[in-house]
Design a protein around this motif. Structure first.
Motif, PDB file in Angstrom:
ATOM      1  N   VAL A   1     -17.698  -9.698   6.304  1.00 37.25           N
ATOM      2  CA  VAL A   1     -19.132  -9.731   5.999  1.00 37.25           C
ATOM      3  C   VAL A   1     -19.715 -11.100   6.341  1.00 37.25           C
ATOM      4  N   GLY A   2     -18.971 -12.167   5.983  1.00 38.34           N
ATOM      5  CA  GLY A   2     -19.453 -13.516   6.279  1.00 38.34           C
ATOM      6  C   GLY A   2     -19.548 -13.777   7.773  1.00 38.34           C
ATOM      7  N   SER A   3     -18.594 -13.272   8.542  1.00 35.68           N
ATOM      8  CA  SER A   3     -18.626 -13.469   9.993  1.00 35.68           C
ATOM      9  C   SER A   3     -19.805 -12.733  10.616  1.00 35.68           C
ATOM     10  N   PHE A   4     -20.019 -11.496  10.166  1.00 32.54           N
ATOM     11  CA  PHE A   4     -21.162 -10.755  10.704  1.00 32.54           C
ATOM     12  C   PHE A   4     -22.476 -11.463  10.383  1.00 32.54           C
ATOM     13  N   TRP A   5     -22.604 -11.947   9.158  1.00 35.30           N
ATOM     14  CA  TRP A   5     -23.834 -12.638   8.774  1.00 35.30           C
ATOM     15  C   TRP A   5     -24.007 -13.924   9.574  1.00 35.30           C
ATOM     16  N   ARG A   6     -22.904 -14.635   9.813  1.00 36.85           N
ATOM     17  CA  ARG A   6     -22.982 -15.873  10.599  1.00 36.85           C
ATOM     18  C   ARG A   6     -23.368 -15.586  12.049  1.00 36.85           C
ATOM     19  N   SER A   7     -22.952 -14.428  12.564  1.00 36.92           N
ATOM     20  CA  SER A   7     -23.275 -14.093  13.951  1.00 36.92           C
ATOM     21  C   SER A   7     -24.754 -13.820  14.159  1.00 36.92           C
ATOM     22  N   LEU A   8     -25.502 -13.672  13.064  1.00 40.17           N
ATOM     23  CA  LEU A   8     -26.939 -13.418  13.165  1.00 40.17           C
ATOM     24  C   LEU A   8     -27.751 -14.706  13.178  1.00 40.17           C
ATOM     25  N   TYR A   9     -27.062 -15.859  13.185  1.00 42.84           N
ATOM     26  CA  TYR A   9     -27.747 -17.154  13.195  1.00 42.84           C
ATOM     27  C   TYR A   9     -27.506 -17.872  14.521  1.00 42.84           C
TER      28      TYR A   9
ATOM     29  N   ARG B   1     -22.145 -17.481  18.423  1.00 43.84           N
ATOM     30  CA  ARG B   1     -21.704 -16.663  19.557  1.00 43.84           C
ATOM     31  C   ARG B   1     -20.232 -16.258  19.382  1.00 43.84           C
ATOM     32  N   ALA B   2     -19.408 -17.179  18.919  1.00 42.83           N
ATOM     33  CA  ALA B   2     -17.982 -16.900  18.729  1.00 42.83           C
ATOM     34  C   ALA B   2     -17.763 -15.830  17.668  1.00 42.83           C
ATOM     35  N   THR B   3     -18.494 -15.906  16.565  1.00 37.69           N
ATOM     36  CA  THR B   3     -18.338 -14.903  15.513  1.00 37.69           C
ATOM     37  C   THR B   3     -18.863 -13.547  15.972  1.00 37.69           C
ATOM     38  N   ALA B   4     -19.856 -13.540  16.849  1.00 39.12           N
ATOM     39  CA  ALA B   4     -20.336 -12.275  17.415  1.00 39.12           C
ATOM     40  C   ALA B   4     -19.241 -11.610  18.244  1.00 39.12           C
ATOM     41  N   VAL B   5     -18.528 -12.406  19.036  1.00 40.68           N
ATOM     42  CA  VAL B   5     -17.424 -11.868  19.833  1.00 40.68           C
ATOM     43  C   VAL B   5     -16.308 -11.370  18.919  1.00 40.68           C
ATOM     44  N   ALA B   6     -16.014 -12.133  17.868  1.00 42.99           N
ATOM     45  CA  ALA B   6     -14.968 -11.726  16.922  1.00 42.99           C
ATOM     46  C   ALA B   6     -15.320 -10.396  16.266  1.00 42.99           C
TER      47      ALA B   6
END
Length: 326
Positions: free
Chosen positions: A73-81, A298-303
């Motif tokens: 959940v944290g990674s997805f939320w971080r990918s939105l920034y 960008r990295a968390t979006a790829v993850a």
């Protein structure tokens, strides 16, 4: 603190904490929350028995929540920034990523890996399992084939780097080319598109031993009566293998296939060690690492995309494993 003392203290606290948790949680449940006394003690006992399984599940659920659900959940939320993490940009990182040529190349290469490596490793593992069962020295052959499983991906990559070396004195491929009269050595890792297949060979070499061990056990579990009946009916060795044996172990083959597929979707070490993702060999994990320390969003979006790709394969694998156990 001494490492020995620290290890013993960790074990003591961990084991003692688990024992204490289960003892005192059950004690509170039976003596305080639902005591077996009063007018209807049986009702409280039944209620306690309904709650008790959740006491045992809670530590595992808490650990999964802390180390799996929360990071997802944290990674997805971080990918939105944005890159610095101070501006909400929605799915901007995903839009830029899917329009990036590098991401498209990495996605295509991952498709090739998923298509070829599980098929190659499973086929070779099945072939070796069948052939070695007929040899007197089959166990020695199996040990040699399984040995690469004991080597790390980085170690295996360094071994194969010598095989692929663009020097006829070291590289096996260039030594063969030199024997055939080639004038100049060839760096196979820089040959666009085909270099991906040379990298796949490394993982196939490693995972063939895993597939062989699992499928060998499955082949030995086939009832001899069915094989003998097929031979009596006039079936040749190829018909016995492909029409009698393979259908009976198809569930195991699928489990091995999907297990290797999950590994392929997460592989990073081989590409990073051999080419660093250069020369058109980038895959999604190496593409993610290229942005890890300069664009966290960008990295968390790829993850997250990698997780979405892996998830259906994992669900399929779990279902097949459960079907095998029935």
């Amino acid at each position: 603190m001494s490492p020995l003392v620290q290890g013993m203290l960790t074990i003591f606290i961990g084991v003692g904490g688990c024992v204490g948790y289960f003892y005192f949680s059950n004690l509170i449940l039976d003596k305080v929350i639902f005591p077996a006394k009063g007018d209807n003690p049986g009702i409280n006992i039944n209620r306690a028995n309904l709650v008790r399984p959740w006491l045992f599940l809670f530590p595992a659920m808490a650990a999964l929540g802390l180390y799996l659900v929360y990071p997802v959940v944290g990674s997805f939320w971080r990918s939105l920034y944005n890159r610095s993490g101070d501006e909400f940009i929605g799915f901007g990182n995903y839009a830029v990523m899917f329009n990036d040529d590098g991401f498209q190349v990495a996605l295509f290469n991952n498709f090739l890996w998923v298509l070829i490596v599980p098929a190659g490793a499973t086929f070779l593992g099945l072939l070796v399992a069948q052939l070695t069962d007929r040899l007197k020295w089959g166990n020695i052959a199996k040990s040699l084939i399984f040995m690469p499983m004991a080597i790390s991906f980085v170690g295996a990559s360094l071994i194969w780097k010598f095989v692929y070396a663009n020097n006829a004195d070291i590289g096996l491929i260039n030594a063969i080319r030199d024997m055939l009269g080639a004038e100049e050595p060839l760096d196979v890792l820089q040959v666009s598109f085909w270099n991906n297949f040379f990298l796949m060979v490394i993982l196939i070499w490693i995972q063939t031993g895993f597939a062989m061990v699992i499928l060998s056990g499955a082949l030995r579990g086939i009832p001899e009566e069915t094989v003998e009946a097929a031979i009596i009916d006039g079936a040749n060795p190829f018909q016995v293998f492909f029409k009698i044996k393979v259908p009976q172990i198809m569930g195991t083959i699928v489990v091995v296939w999907t297990t290797i597929t999950i590994l392929v979707l997460k592989v990073f070490d081989i590409v990073y060690t051999m080419t660093g993702g250069n020369f058109g060999t980038e895959i999604l994990p190496s593409y993610m690492m290229s942005y890890m320390f300069r664009d966290d969003g960008r990295a968390t979006a790829v993850a997250f995309v990698i997780m979405i790709i892996v998830l259906p394969v994992m669900i399929w694998n779990i279902r097949q494993a459960r079907a095998e156990m029935r």
